[in-house]
Design a protein around this motif. Structure first.
Motif, PDB file in Angstrom:
ATOM      1  N   LEU A  47      -4.078  -0.448  -0.387  1.00  0.00           N
ATOM      2  CA  LEU A  47      -2.875   0.259   0.051  1.00  0.00           C
ATOM      3  C   LEU A  47      -3.005   1.755  -0.201  1.00  0.00           C
ATOM      4  O   LEU A  47      -2.626   2.569   0.646  1.00  0.00           O
ATOM      5  CB  LEU A  47      -1.646  -0.292  -0.678  1.00  0.00           C
ATOM      6  N   ARG A 222       4.139   5.265   6.949  1.00  0.00           N
ATOM      7  CA  ARG A 222       3.733   4.113   7.755  1.00  0.00           C
ATOM      8  C   ARG A 222       3.735   2.829   6.947  1.00  0.00           C
ATOM      9  O   ARG A 222       3.669   2.851   5.718  1.00  0.00           O
ATOM     10  CB  ARG A 222       2.309   4.341   8.283  1.00  0.00           C
ATOM     11  N   ARG A 223       3.817   1.728   7.641  1.00  0.00           N
ATOM     12  CA  ARG A 223       3.578   0.428   7.035  1.00  0.00           C
ATOM     13  C   ARG A 223       2.240  -0.096   7.561  1.00  0.00           C
ATOM     14  O   ARG A 223       1.812   0.244   8.663  1.00  0.00           O
ATOM     15  CB  ARG A 223       4.690  -0.570   7.378  1.00  0.00           C
ATOM     16  N   ASP A 227       0.979  -4.437   3.628  1.00  0.00           N
ATOM     17  CA  ASP A 227       2.378  -4.438   3.191  1.00  0.00           C
ATOM     18  C   ASP A 227       3.053  -5.760   3.523  1.00  0.00           C
ATOM     19  O   ASP A 227       3.868  -6.277   2.751  1.00  0.00           O
ATOM     20  CB  ASP A 227       3.151  -3.295   3.863  1.00  0.00           C
ATOM     21  N   ASP A 228       2.719  -6.307   4.692  1.00  0.00           N
ATOM     22  CA  ASP A 228       3.372  -7.535   5.159  1.00  0.00           C
ATOM     23  C   ASP A 228       2.829  -8.788   4.485  1.00  0.00           C
ATOM     24  O   ASP A 228       3.433  -9.853   4.584  1.00  0.00           O
ATOM     25  CB  ASP A 228       3.199  -7.668   6.680  1.00  0.00           C
ATOM     26  N   SER A 234       6.697  -5.158  -4.545  1.00  0.00           N
ATOM     27  CA  SER A 234       7.375  -4.113  -3.770  1.00  0.00           C
ATOM     28  C   SER A 234       7.674  -2.888  -4.614  1.00  0.00           C
ATOM     29  O   SER A 234       7.599  -1.754  -4.124  1.00  0.00           O
ATOM     30  CB  SER A 234       8.668  -4.666  -3.158  1.00  0.00           C
ATOM     31  N   SER A 237       4.486  -0.884  -4.783  1.00  0.00           N
ATOM     32  CA  SER A 237       4.260  -0.213  -3.499  1.00  0.00           C
ATOM     33  C   SER A 237       5.166   1.012  -3.374  1.00  0.00           C
ATOM     34  O   SER A 237       4.727   2.082  -2.943  1.00  0.00           O
ATOM     35  CB  SER A 237       4.527  -1.190  -2.352  1.00  0.00           C
ATOM     36  N   ASP A 238       6.430   0.862  -3.749  1.00  0.00           N
ATOM     37  CA  ASP A 238       7.372   1.992  -3.706  1.00  0.00           C
ATOM     38  C   ASP A 238       6.924   3.106  -4.637  1.00  0.00           C
ATOM     39  O   ASP A 238       7.021   4.288  -4.296  1.00  0.00           O
ATOM     40  CB  ASP A 238       8.778   1.522  -4.092  1.00  0.00           C
ATOM     41  N   ARG A 241       4.030   5.136  -3.110  1.00  0.00           N
ATOM     42  CA  ARG A 241       4.474   6.061  -2.072  1.00  0.00           C
ATOM     43  C   ARG A 241       5.276   7.223  -2.666  1.00  0.00           C
ATOM     44  O   ARG A 241       5.172   8.362  -2.217  1.00  0.00           O
ATOM     45  CB  ARG A 241       5.297   5.311  -1.030  1.00  0.00           C
TER      46      ARG A 241
END
Length: 377
Positions: A47, A222-223, A227-228, A234, A237-238, A241
């Motif tokens: 990621l 972007r995703r 991510d999916d 989560s 991931s947040d 970013r």
């Protein structure tokens, strides 16, 4: 934590630039091939690479590699993969991209069918089920067959990374976002001096330069496929970013984008607004021939018209001569020109200090780089 071999693809000619990006991020490249750099890492690394890399086109997870000169060998290779380690029971998947070079297996559609069938049968066996519903997240598979050796990957990026999302409006024959970032980095520009694209077209070069100068991660908004897949918390991931967003800062020196075509300038402004770079770039409608600057140091990176049609060739050659006049008037500046016209140096009237072959998609282009002009007076 799972660790994978990760293949980072790029345009031919940008391997060294991508390798430097990877090293700056703290990774040790495993190896480099034409159009690719390999590293090792986890899902979080994947990621991070998706978010941060400027010159990579895709981030791929290697799942298998082996000899496949027949469809039976291809089936056996795919069936040998422990797909349960990569795909959940309800995964949706297909072979979205396949290439074959110097191999006995050359029918893409047949190879896709064999790979899909073998993967489905292996998943049925591993999950002890008669049906794979494919109702969950999508896992795109990429297959590369070269000299009868097949490499299988999961595409963790999804849409190619050059599709930043800001260039809804583009003009004829634009260069890709990743190539634009690559030539800016090859010019040596990192934000420590003035920058100009004096034939900006849709603004891609100036926008990528602004992202570099402001330390804006190109994939921040972007995703990606990864991510999916829900393989990263989560909250983590947040955080990743948010950390990337905190690094953004206003460039210290001016970034200029100009074009003689008012529609090009409008398009550039619209594209820059879409990615939040409009506040970092000065746009103006202006003829390249009138460009001047009082700055002691600066870099021009530009993509002039190629003169592809016979009727345009003389006009393009005149433009190249005019560009030489502009460059000669600037002391302490460097010039980098990317063009598909192999006659550029002759028309410009000076041999480049460096000349690199790069590919914009399948189009061969040349990056001509000229070092600093001596100071006048």
């Amino acid at each position: 934590m799972n660790e994978f071999t990760i293949r980072l693809t790029t345009s031919f000619g940008l391997e060294s630039v991508l390798k430097k990006e990877v090293v700056r991020m703290g990774y040790s490249p495993v190896r480099t091939e034409d159009g690719s750099v390999f590293v090792r890492g986890s899902y979080e690394d994947i990621l991070r690479l998706d978010i941060s890399l400027r010159t990579a086109n895709r981030v791929l997870i290697e799942v298998a590699e082996g000899h496949a000169a027949t469809f039976d060998e291809l089936y056996d290779l795919v069936f040998s993969v422990p797909w349960k380690e990569h795909l959940p029971r309800d995964a949706a998947f297909s072979v979205e991209k396949i290439t074959s070079v110097s191999s006995a297996l050359f029918s893409r559609s047949d190879c896709q069918s064999v790979i899909k069938k073998a993967a489905v049968e292996k998943m049925k066996k591993q999950y002890s089920t008669g049906t794979i519903r494919e109702s969950g997240a999508y896992y795109p598979i990429v297959a590369r067959i070269k000299k009868d050796v097949c490499s299988l990957y999961l595409n963790a990026s999804g849409e190619p990374l050059n599709k930043r999302g800001y260039r809804l409006n583009k003009l004829k024959a634009p260069i890709s976002e990743t190539l634009a970032a690559g030539i800016v980095l090859l010019s040596g520009y990192t934000g420590g001096k003035e920058f100009a694209d004096i034939m900006c077209g849709s603004g891609t070069i100036a926008i990528e330069a602004a992202m570099i100068a402001s330390d804006t991660a190109p994939g921040l908004n972007r995703r990606f496929s990864v991510d999916d897949w829900h393989v990263i918390e989560s909250s983590r991931s947040d955080d990743m970013r948010a950390q990337a967003k905190e690094k953004i800062h206003k460039p210290e020196y001016r970034i200029l984008a100009s074009d003689i075509d008012k529609n090009a300038v409008r398009t550039s402004i619209s594209n820059a607004q879409r990615c939040g770079m409009d506040g970092f770039i000065a746009f103006q409608k202006a003829d390249m021939k009138v460009f001047h600057s009082r700055a002691r140091y600066g870099t021009i990176v530009t993509n002039p018209p190629y003169g592809e049609r016979i009727s345009d060739r003389k006009e393009a050659e005149m433009l190249y001569r005019d560009l030489r006049g502009v460059f000669d008037s600037l002391s302490g500046w460097e010039l980098n020109v990317i063009t598909a016209n192999p006659e550029f140096q002759r028309c410009f009237g000076r041999k480049a200090d460096k000349n690199r072959k790069l590919y914009n998609g399948n189009m061969l282009t040349y990056l001509y780089s000229y070092r600093e002009n001596e100071r006048h007076g």
